[in-house]
Design a protein around this motif. Structure first.
Motif, PDB file in Angstrom:
ATOM      1  N   ASN A 100      31.124  23.895  34.631  1.00  0.00           N
ATOM      2  CA  ASN A 100      31.215  25.154  33.905  1.00  0.00           C
ATOM      3  C   ASN A 100      32.596  25.300  33.270  1.00  0.00           C
ATOM      4  O   ASN A 100      32.714  25.667  32.100  1.00  0.00           O
ATOM      5  N   GLU A 101      33.641  24.990  34.018  1.00  0.00           N
ATOM      6  CA  GLU A 101      35.005  25.048  33.488  1.00  0.00           C
ATOM      7  C   GLU A 101      35.197  24.079  32.326  1.00  0.00           C
ATOM      8  O   GLU A 101      35.951  24.367  31.390  1.00  0.00           O
ATOM      9  N   PHE A 102      34.533  22.925  32.383  1.00  0.00           N
ATOM     10  CA  PHE A 102      34.639  21.915  31.331  1.00  0.00           C
ATOM     11  C   PHE A 102      33.785  22.266  30.106  1.00  0.00           C
ATOM     12  O   PHE A 102      33.813  21.551  29.110  1.00  0.00           O
ATOM     13  N   GLY A 103      32.973  23.319  30.181  1.00  0.00           N
ATOM     14  CA  GLY A 103      32.169  23.755  29.044  1.00  0.00           C
ATOM     15  C   GLY A 103      30.782  23.164  28.948  1.00  0.00           C
ATOM     16  O   GLY A 103      30.131  23.277  27.908  1.00  0.00           O
ATOM     17  N   TYR A 104      30.299  22.549  30.016  1.00  0.00           N
ATOM     18  CA  TYR A 104      28.931  22.033  30.005  1.00  0.00           C
ATOM     19  C   TYR A 104      27.946  23.187  30.123  1.00  0.00           C
ATOM     20  O   TYR A 104      28.282  24.258  30.619  1.00  0.00           O
ATOM     21  N   HIS A 105      26.712  22.956  29.648  1.00  0.00           N
ATOM     22  CA  HIS A 105      25.722  24.028  29.602  1.00  0.00           C
ATOM     23  C   HIS A 105      24.700  24.005  30.724  1.00  0.00           C
ATOM     24  O   HIS A 105      24.107  25.032  31.030  1.00  0.00           O
ATOM     25  N   GLY A 106      24.444  22.835  31.318  1.00  0.00           N
ATOM     26  CA  GLY A 106      23.435  22.807  32.360  1.00  0.00           C
ATOM     27  C   GLY A 106      23.351  21.467  33.055  1.00  0.00           C
ATOM     28  O   GLY A 106      23.958  20.479  32.635  1.00  0.00           O
ATOM     29  N   VAL A 107      22.557  21.480  34.138  1.00  0.00           N
ATOM     30  CA  VAL A 107      22.387  20.306  34.992  1.00  0.00           C
ATOM     31  C   VAL A 107      20.906  20.121  35.273  1.00  0.00           C
ATOM     32  O   VAL A 107      20.193  21.104  35.529  1.00  0.00           O
ATOM     33  N   VAL A 108      20.458  18.883  35.233  1.00  0.00           N
ATOM     34  CA  VAL A 108      19.106  18.541  35.676  1.00  0.00           C
ATOM     35  C   VAL A 108      19.217  17.594  36.855  1.00  0.00           C
ATOM     36  O   VAL A 108      20.210  16.881  37.009  1.00  0.00           O
ATOM     37  N   VAL A 109      18.195  17.624  37.695  1.00  0.00           N
ATOM     38  CA  VAL A 109      18.157  16.740  38.856  1.00  0.00           C
ATOM     39  C   VAL A 109      16.703  16.429  39.170  1.00  0.00           C
ATOM     40  O   VAL A 109      15.825  17.267  38.970  1.00  0.00           O
ATOM     41  N   LEU A 110      16.458  15.226  39.636  1.00  0.00           N
ATOM     42  CA  LEU A 110      15.157  14.872  40.194  1.00  0.00           C
ATOM     43  C   LEU A 110      15.320  14.984  41.702  1.00  0.00           C
ATOM     44  O   LEU A 110      16.025  14.166  42.307  1.00  0.00           O
ATOM     45  N   GLY A 111      14.735  16.011  42.282  1.00  0.00           N
ATOM     46  CA  GLY A 111      14.927  16.225  43.711  1.00  0.00           C
ATOM     47  C   GLY A 111      13.970  17.246  44.269  1.00  0.00           C
ATOM     48  O   GLY A 111      13.089  17.756  43.573  1.00  0.00           O
ATOM     49  N   SER A 112      14.171  17.566  45.520  1.00  0.00           N
ATOM     50  CA  SER A 112      13.304  18.491  46.248  1.00  0.00           C
ATOM     51  C   SER A 112      13.453  19.920  45.736  1.00  0.00           C
ATOM     52  O   SER A 112      14.533  20.509  45.853  1.00  0.00           O
ATOM     53  N   PRO A 113      12.383  20.500  45.197  1.00  0.00           N
ATOM     54  CA  PRO A 113      12.453  21.891  44.753  1.00  0.00           C
ATOM     55  C   PRO A 113      12.841  22.838  45.896  1.00  0.00           C
ATOM     56  O   PRO A 113      13.568  23.809  45.664  1.00  0.00           O
ATOM     57  N   ASP A 114      12.388  22.559  47.104  1.00  0.00           N
ATOM     58  CA  ASP A 114      12.735  23.421  48.235  1.00  0.00           C
ATOM     59  C   ASP A 114      14.238  23.452  48.474  1.00  0.00           C
ATOM     60  O   ASP A 114      14.813  24.503  48.719  1.00  0.00           O
ATOM     61  N   TRP A 115      14.876  22.291  48.399  1.00  0.00           N
ATOM     62  CA  TRP A 115      16.313  22.233  48.661  1.00  0.00           C
ATOM     63  C   TRP A 115      17.104  22.792  47.480  1.00  0.00           C
ATOM     64  O   TRP A 115      17.968  23.641  47.644  1.00  0.00           O
ATOM     65  N   TYR A 116      16.816  22.336  46.271  1.00  0.00           N
ATOM     66  CA  TYR A 116      17.613  22.738  45.105  1.00  0.00           C
ATOM     67  C   TYR A 116      17.401  24.193  44.709  1.00  0.00           C
ATOM     68  O   TYR A 116      18.315  24.818  44.162  1.00  0.00           O
TER      69      TYR A 116
END
Length: 167
Positions: A100-116
């Motif tokens: 966020n500080e670096f100005g990025y807009h978002g993150v994607v991940v392939l992972g467990s919906p329960d955990w994330y």
């Protein structure tokens, strides 16, 4: 301690990833991303002696062929004796704050919906976003870092080619 990785951490990161995943694939992925300048951010957790006990890597993705200032989180690992202590969440939050500080807009991940989902990630299919790997519809999660991040966002998330080597 949770901090941005430095060059001296590379060997400890490799050893951690090999232990955490019981294979070389993730360690090789991070090495190749780093070598090719595709490691946007690496966050490490260290023990009192400076040994790497946790790691989160972030690398650029394209969305429908465009650089929308989004990154992928992969891999995320915590050494077995330290799991269940919140280190994974701390790595994730530190990474999100830094991006966020670096100005990025978002993150994607392939992972467990329960955990994330505990950290504010939601199903990428809502937008809709998808990726090329069959069966990833449920696992593809997203986290927006800015209000404008989701405006007009849809299509295929394209991870770095290096991810194709993962089995």
């Amino acid at each position: 301690m949770i901090r941005i990785e430095i060059p001296v951490d590379a060997q400890g990161i490799t050893a951690l990833l090999r232990r955490a995943f019981n294979r070389d694939d993730e360690a090789c992925l991070v090495h190749k991303l780093r070598e090719d300048g595709l490691l946007t951010l690496g966050i490490v957790a260290t023990d009192d002696d400076g040994g790497v006990i946790g790691y989160a890597a972030f690398s650029p993705v394209l969305i429908d062929g465009e650089d929308r200032q989004w990154v992928a989180l992969a891999p995320l690992a915590v050494d077995q004796p330290f799991r269940g202590q919140g280190i994974g969440g701390q790595l994730l939050y530190t990474g999100l704050d830094t991006l966020n500080e670096f100005g990025y807009h978002g993150v994607v991940v392939l992972g467990s919906p329960d955990w994330y989902s505990r950290f504010g990630f939601r199903a990428a299919a809502e937008l809709p976003l998808e990726c090329r790997w069959p069966g990833s519809e449920v696992a593809l999660q997203m986290f927006s870092l800015s209000d404008e991040a989701l405006v007009g966002l849809s299509g295929q998330v394209e991870f770095a080619e290096h991810f194709n080597a993962l089995s």
